[in-house]
Design an enzyme around this catalytic site. Structure first.
Site, PDB file in Angstrom:
ATOM      1  N   THR A  75      -1.521   5.430   2.251  1.00 27.53           N
ATOM      2  CA  THR A  75      -2.821   4.991   2.015  1.00 27.53           C
ATOM      3  C   THR A  75      -3.196   3.908   3.211  1.00 27.53           C
ATOM      4  O   THR A  75      -2.088   3.218   3.784  1.00 27.53           O
ATOM      5  CB  THR A  75      -3.060   3.893   0.993  1.00 27.53           C
ATOM      6  OG1 THR A  75      -2.711   4.715   0.067  1.00 27.53           O
ATOM      7  CG2 THR A  75      -4.002   3.371   1.064  1.00 27.53           C
ATOM      8  N   LEU A  94       0.815  -1.089  -0.252  1.00 28.46           N
ATOM      9  CA  LEU A  94       0.042   0.089  -0.310  1.00 28.46           C
ATOM     10  C   LEU A  94       0.895   1.370   0.063  1.00 28.46           C
ATOM     11  O   LEU A  94       2.004   1.285   0.703  1.00 28.46           O
ATOM     12  CB  LEU A  94      -1.091   0.305   1.246  1.00 28.46           C
ATOM     13  CG  LEU A  94      -1.989  -1.286   1.016  1.00 28.46           C
ATOM     14  CD1 LEU A  94      -2.425  -0.501   2.585  1.00 28.46           C
ATOM     15  CD2 LEU A  94      -3.293  -1.122  -0.272  1.00 28.46           C
ATOM     16  N   ASP A  95       0.195   2.236  -0.567  1.00 30.13           N
ATOM     17  CA  ASP A  95       1.281   3.509  -1.138  1.00 30.13           C
ATOM     18  C   ASP A  95       1.439   4.396   1.069  1.00 30.13           C
ATOM     19  O   ASP A  95       1.001   3.440   2.053  1.00 30.13           O
ATOM     20  CB  ASP A  95       0.474   4.327  -1.657  1.00 30.13           C
ATOM     21  CG  ASP A  95       0.846   4.323  -3.504  1.00 30.13           C
ATOM     22  OD1 ASP A  95       0.817   3.667  -3.675  1.00 30.13           O
ATOM     23  OD2 ASP A  95      -0.391   4.661  -3.946  1.00 30.13           O
ATOM     24  N   LYS A  96       2.367   4.301   0.909  1.00 30.49           N
ATOM     25  CA  LYS A  96       2.710   5.335   2.169  1.00 30.49           C
ATOM     26  C   LYS A  96       1.646   5.474   2.767  1.00 30.49           C
ATOM     27  O   LYS A  96       1.596   5.473   4.172  1.00 30.49           O
ATOM     28  CB  LYS A  96       4.119   5.892   2.699  1.00 30.49           C
ATOM     29  CG  LYS A  96       4.842   6.392   3.504  1.00 30.49           C
ATOM     30  CD  LYS A  96       5.739   7.575   3.739  1.00 30.49           C
ATOM     31  CE  LYS A  96       6.664   7.826   5.267  1.00 30.49           C
ATOM     32  NZ  LYS A  96       7.543   8.537   5.164  1.00 30.49           N
TER      33      LYS A  96
END
Length: 237
Positions: free
Chosen positions: A59, A55-57
């Site tokens: 998110t 997951l993106d940082k």
């Protein structure tokens, strides 16, 4: 960032898997700028831990961690064959009525870590459903079939419904003063956005365990996302 208690993040645990509710601002893998990351915390909890996706940082939400190599291989095959069901919730600008709308637009990642729609890129498909509309925003359910970099963010921007706070892809920050008519800011202070990140949360995930049993987990909204929704509810149409 304050020290995180990994056990507090766990939503589901079996002999093979952990599903956690990843906090925002915490990297999934090693980040030279941060003292802690999900992989490091997971290995302290169970030594053979492997993160099964990213997951993106910024998110938050459902993240699957395998406790052993067999479990990792099992879910890796499901990701490869697109058998893992992922649901994200996003707050987008504007009023949008999406009913299982499919966006099928190839994406290419630039060397600056930004994704763009490009027919020469890799296939990227996402389904979108409207969950609720507010005065000037929409809560959208996003179901990515593929897993490209920033896929949901770019596809929503392509639909001219950028995610709130996603300045990289045309989204604007949302302030309380945007929602409240009689909003008075304390003198000498600058107003901060209600949510100081991209308004995207990995709400649910579903996959088959090593014994074939279906595992389905949902992740409650983190505090900032919950506060945003609460404020938007006051403007519901």
């Amino acid at each position: 960032m304050k020290k995180i208690d990994f056990e507090d993040l766990i939503l589901f645990e079996s002999d093979d898997y952990l599903v956690i509710n990843k906090p925002p601002y915490l990297s999934t893998l090693d980040d030279r700028h941060e003292a802690q990351n999900i992989l490091h915390l997971a290995k302290m909890y169970t030594p053979d831990a492997q993160v099964c996706h990213r997951l993106d940082k910024e998110t938050s939400g459902c993240l699957v961690i395998a406790k052993n190599q067999e479990a990792y291989r099992n879910i890796a095959i499901q990701f490869e064959h697109r058998k893992v069901d992922k649901i994200y919730h996003a707050v987008a600008e504007g009023i949008h009525e999406y009913d299982n709308l499919l966006v099928d637009r190839n994406l290419v990642a630039t060397n600056k870590g930004i994704a763009k729609v490009n027919k020469e890129g890799k296939q990227a498909t996402t389904y979108f459903n409207t969950l609720k509309t507010y005065y000037a925003h929409t809560l959208i359910e996003c179901k990515p079939v593929t897993g490209r970099l920033h896929q949901i963010r770019v596809h929503l921007a392509h639909l001219k419904s950028p995610i709130c706070g996603d300045e990289t892809y045309g989204g604007k920050n949302l302030y309380l003063s945007d929602l409240k008519r009689r909003f008075n800011l304390k003198k000498g202070t600058d107003e901060l956005p209600i949510m100081q990140r991209v308004s995207l949360h990995a709400y649910a995930i579903g996959f088959d365990g090593t014994d074939g049993t279906r595992i389905e987990v949902t992740a409650p909204y983190p505090k900032d996302f919950a506060v945003l929704i609460k404020q938007l509810e006051k403007t519901a149409r």
